[in-house]
Design an enzyme around this catalytic site. Structure first.
Site, PDB file in Angstrom:
ATOM      1  N   VAL A 153      18.174  17.003  63.798  1.00  0.00           N
ATOM      2  CA  VAL A 153      18.140  15.584  63.446  1.00  0.00           C
ATOM      3  C   VAL A 153      18.293  15.399  61.944  1.00  0.00           C
ATOM      4  O   VAL A 153      17.732  16.147  61.146  1.00  0.00           O
ATOM      5  CB  VAL A 153      16.829  14.903  63.914  1.00  0.00           C
ATOM      6  CG1 VAL A 153      16.722  14.924  65.419  1.00  0.00           C
ATOM      7  CG2 VAL A 153      15.605  15.548  63.288  1.00  0.00           C
ATOM      8  N   ASP A 154      19.103  14.420  61.573  1.00  0.00           N
ATOM      9  CA  ASP A 154      19.190  14.010  60.183  1.00  0.00           C
ATOM     10  C   ASP A 154      17.872  13.384  59.764  1.00  0.00           C
ATOM     11  O   ASP A 154      17.252  12.649  60.541  1.00  0.00           O
ATOM     12  CB  ASP A 154      20.307  12.969  60.006  1.00  0.00           C
ATOM     13  CG  ASP A 154      21.562  13.599  59.417  1.00  0.00           C
ATOM     14  OD1 ASP A 154      21.527  14.802  59.149  1.00  0.00           O
ATOM     15  OD2 ASP A 154      22.545  12.884  59.246  1.00  0.00           O
ATOM     16  N   LYS A 155      17.463  13.670  58.550  1.00  0.00           N
ATOM     17  CA  LYS A 155      16.230  13.055  58.050  1.00  0.00           C
ATOM     18  C   LYS A 155      16.396  11.549  57.870  1.00  0.00           C
ATOM     19  O   LYS A 155      15.628  10.747  58.404  1.00  0.00           O
ATOM     20  CB  LYS A 155      15.824  13.697  56.720  1.00  0.00           C
ATOM     21  CG  LYS A 155      14.606  13.030  56.049  1.00  0.00           C
ATOM     22  CD  LYS A 155      14.290  13.664  54.719  1.00  0.00           C
ATOM     23  CE  LYS A 155      15.313  13.306  53.658  1.00  0.00           C
ATOM     24  NZ  LYS A 155      15.254  11.879  53.238  1.00  0.00           N
ATOM     25  N   THR A 210      22.189  14.797  65.451  1.00  0.00           N
ATOM     26  CA  THR A 210      22.419  13.466  64.917  1.00  0.00           C
ATOM     27  C   THR A 210      23.186  13.590  63.606  1.00  0.00           C
ATOM     28  O   THR A 210      22.999  14.546  62.858  1.00  0.00           O
ATOM     29  CB  THR A 210      21.104  12.714  64.667  1.00  0.00           C
ATOM     30  OG1 THR A 210      20.396  13.325  63.581  1.00  0.00           O
ATOM     31  CG2 THR A 210      20.223  12.719  65.901  1.00  0.00           C
TER      32      THR A 210
END
Length: 775
Positions: free
Chosen positions: A293-295, A523
């Site tokens: 996941v992107d932060k 993501t």
């Protein structure tokens, strides 16, 4: 219209009336053609062949039933698929990209289809040109290979044309819309976001099983055929009946069930802000066990705010902010620019942006943004960007470099992002200081990450931030240790995620996970994320994603955070359970029908059911199986996996059990009740119908059948089938004479006991022996 104000709403309405929407009308097949196609295919061919054989054998009842059921099945299938297609089309409309356009003096976001000639738009790195554009300000490098077939980037500057569908590789421009829709240069349908619908992975698995069943049934039919010839019996009965048995191995309801099931899931997800661009993505999400996941925008709020100012000179906050603002722009809608400009506006700080004469957007090469302005008759340049690059650009002395690097590291420990600011005149360059920005975690991130972990998903955060910044965020939301990627890493080496990642790092991490047999989701939001989004089994474009990222992804989130991903997984696992139920039911019922007909022939020396009655059973039960696409299911607490061998064994054994029980019930009807002639056909029809209906109720639940309630639609359809069966049993239909209420309810009761009491217990025992997840 003036360039500074853009078109007014009235002008837009007038132009849209003249030019229409910015789209090319999609050519769809005529509905009549689609309907007629329902009479073409393996299942339809079988029924049509049965009708032809029945005509040749002068079996008028079989002809009427065959043709009638073929027509009804085509009508139901057609309308179900049309409804599903309508759902997909509505979702696809929501996937139209948005474009930044100047309207009524304000920069706004509108769907690309609403553009009209004369609109002023802003496009930047990662965007897809939404129409044919004339550059008014700025410079771009675009990829036109999708349109021209020519590789390599092409530069576009003032007064040059950027064609619709071009992908922006570098730079940023303000441009005027020249032409839209069918009037664009290429004049063809360029879908900005396409709903790709490749062959479903699960469909391929089911098809393999069905082919195996077809071969098994074919072998049994051939054996029966030769026995019939050996006994010197007429082929008038075995020929059409054999065709029906072969048809039973063909997945009559498979395409409709898959389409409806995935469309129902897509519609449900669409209401929750999860737009599915590839229908099978919901199914893929069921087997996903690892999620990168992107932060930004997923774990954090994606709303940068100014936390602290760190000027080099005491009292230099005003100059620091003014130069940072001059190197920012409202039209880009960039989160950093927005945070700085909003901070200045809230504190009524005069940024003097009106003095700016040129704006040079962010470039991956320089990692800076510049604004050129005039001050006291001199040309000035304000710049902001990455600390190292701005320090080098400003020729900062060693003391300033050490001080600023120490401040940046200190801020990073607190989770702050540092933006360096400097300015230059013709005489000198001056480093002004740092602006600390923060993007705090979303309030629900910690709970949602815990929920994903409870679903058996391994979560790993990916960010371009430094390791200390990333570790601070990871600590707040409950993730493990953050590392910097190194070649040779294994997935087990990473507990919380990776910092300082580049696009190729994301791609490589996904590749490593897949090599270790993990099903990966990811993501992403940028143009450089597109390869990784395509590489992952489940590519998820986040709320703020660029157009090209949305194009590459199979799922697009329209809300921030992780909640949409949780919904995706839960709905995907529900779809998986429904399709697994269909597969299990298909195997067991194919064994039941072929085993019962052939077994009864070998035991009693005659065929106990007609071809038309078998077609009626196939129709009634397949219609019921379509309603499985809406069934209430209990999802797995862990990622699903296709355990094909145990599934096939379970289905076959349950089918054998039902064959034995059905033959026993038939023996009761012949020897204890004393049924004769065509009454036996009616009795056999009811045995197969009720066993099939109750077996659906059993196999849809892994535990006892009463542990979960079927959906209202499934209950209604199964209930209607039971009522129709009772009516046929009591009153009769065509060549199926009535056998009375007592015999009808006797079959109903015996089938209930066999399928929902005896076989339900057998099912639970076999699942514990065969399936890993049930042990």
């Amino acid at each position: 219209m003036t360039e500074s104000k853009g078109l007014t709403s009235a002008e837009v309405d007038m132009k849209r009336h003249e030019f229409g929407w910015n789209e090319v009308a999609e050519k769809k097949p005529q509905r009549l053609v689609l309907f007629l196609k329902k009479f073409w295919g393996p299942s339809a061919w079988m029924i049509e062949l049965i009708a032809i054989v029945s005509i040749a054998l002068h079996k008028s009842n079989d002809v009427i039933i065959s043709i009638g059921l073929l027509a009804v099945n085509a009508i139901i299938s057609f309308f179900e698929e049309q409804h599903a297609e309508k759902t997909v089309s509505l979702l696809k409309q929501r996937l139209q990209i948005a474009v930044t356009v100047l309207r009524n003096g304000n920069w706004e976001q509108h769907p690309a289809r609403e553009l009209v000639p004369g609109d002023i738009v802003r496009i930047r790195l990662g965007d897809i040109a939404p129409a044919d554009l004339k550059v008014r300000e700025g410079e771009l490098s675009v990829d036109q290979s999708a349109l021209t077939g020519e590789s390599g980037d092409i530069s576009k500057t003032t007064n040059e044309i950027v064609y619709s569908g071009s992908l922006v590789r570098r730079g940023e421009i303000t441009a005027e819309v020249l032409s839209t829709g069918a009037k664009t240069y290429f004049g063809r349908n360029i879908e900005l976001i396409q709903s790709a619908r490749p062959k479903l992975h699960m469909e391929e698995i089911v098809s393999r099983l069905v082919r195996t069943l077809f071969l098994v049934v074919s072998l049994l039919v051939c054996i029966t055929f030769f026995i019939c010839i050996f006994r010197g019996e007429s082929l008038g009965e075995i020929l059409p009946l054999s065709l029906v048995l072969l048809m039973s191995a063909v997945p009559v309801a498979l395409p409709v069930m898959f389409t409806v099931s995935t469309a129902v899931a897509a519609k449900t997800l669409g209401r929750k802000g999860v737009l599915v661009t590839r229908l099978s993505a919901a199914e893929d999400a069921a087997t996903m066990d690892t999620l990168f996941v992107d932060k930004t925008g997923t774990i954090t709020q994606n709303r940068l705010t100014v936390a602290e100012l760190k000027p080099v000179m005491a009292g230099g906050e005003q100059d620091l902010l003014k130069c940072a603002a001059l190197a920012s722009d409202h039209a880009t809608l960039d989160s950093i620019d927005k945070a700085i400009l909003t901070y200045c506006e809230d504190r009524h700080i005069d940024t003097e942006i009106e003095k700016r004469t040129q704006f040079i957007p962010f470039s991956p090469e320089t990692r800076r943004i510049e604004g050129v302005y005039g001050e006291a008759g001199r040309k000035m340049i304000a710049t902001k960007g990455a600390l190292r690059e701005v320090l080098l650009w400003s020729n900062a002395n060693a003391e300033t470099v050490d001080k600023m690097q120490a401040l940046a590291e200190q801020g990073a420990q607190q989770g702050f992002r540092s933006i360096a600011v400097a300015k230059s005149s013709e005489e000198k360059k001056q480093f002004l200081g740092l602006i600390f920005l923060q993007d705090p975690p979303r309030s629900d991130s910690q709970d949602l990450i815990k929920k994903l972990k409870d679903l058996g998903i391994q979560i790993m955060m990916l960010t371009g931030d430094t390791q200390p910044v990333a570790q601070e965020i990871a600590k707040r939301v409950g993730l493990g240790k953050i590392l910097v990627w190194q070649e040779g890493m294994k997935l087990n080496d990473i507990s919380g995620g990776l910092a300082q990642v580049f696009p190729e790092t994301k791609y490589r991490a996904i590749e490593v996970a897949q090599q270790e047999k993990h099903i990966v989701g990811m993501t992403g939001d940028g143009i450089n994320d597109a390869p990784a989004l395509k590489k992952a089994e489940v590519g998820i474009a986040v709320y703020s994603a660029a157009d090209v990222a949305k194009s590459a992804a199979s799922v697009v989130l329209t809300t921030e955070g992780l909640s949409g991903i949780v919904d995706l997984i839960e709905n995907g696992r529900a779809v998986f359970q429904r399709i697994q139920t269909w597969v299990l039911n298909k195997i067991s019922r194919t064994v039941l029908k072929s085993g019962f007909v052939i077994g009864a022939y070998l035991i009693f020396g005659k065929f106990v059911i007609s071809a038309s009655a078998m077609i009626l059973i196939v129709f009634m039960t397949d219609f019921a199986k379509i309603s499985l696409s809406t069934d209430n299911v209990r999802i797995s607490s862990k990622p699903d996996t296709w355990e094909l061998r145990p599934l096939a064994i379970l289905g076959a054994l349950l089918g054998v059990a039902m064959v034995v029980e059905s033959l026993a019930i038939l023996w009761i009807g012949i020897h204890l009740i004393g049924l004769k002639g065509f009454q036996i056909h009616t009795y056999s029809f009811l045995v197969l119908l009720f066993m099939a209906i109750f077996s659906v109720t059993s196999v849809r639940e892994k535990k006892w059948f009463w542990c979960s309630r079927p959906s209202s639609l499934l209950v209604g359809v199964l209930g209607l089938d039971i009522i129709l069966g009772i009516v046929i049993g009591i009153l009769g239909l065509f060549e199926l004479p009535g056998i009375g209420a007592l015999s009808t309810f006797e079959v109903l009761l015996l089938s209930f006991v066999s399928a929902l009491l005896i076989n339900d217990g057998v099912k639970i025992l076999l699942r514990k022996l065969l399936f890993k997840q049930d042990k």
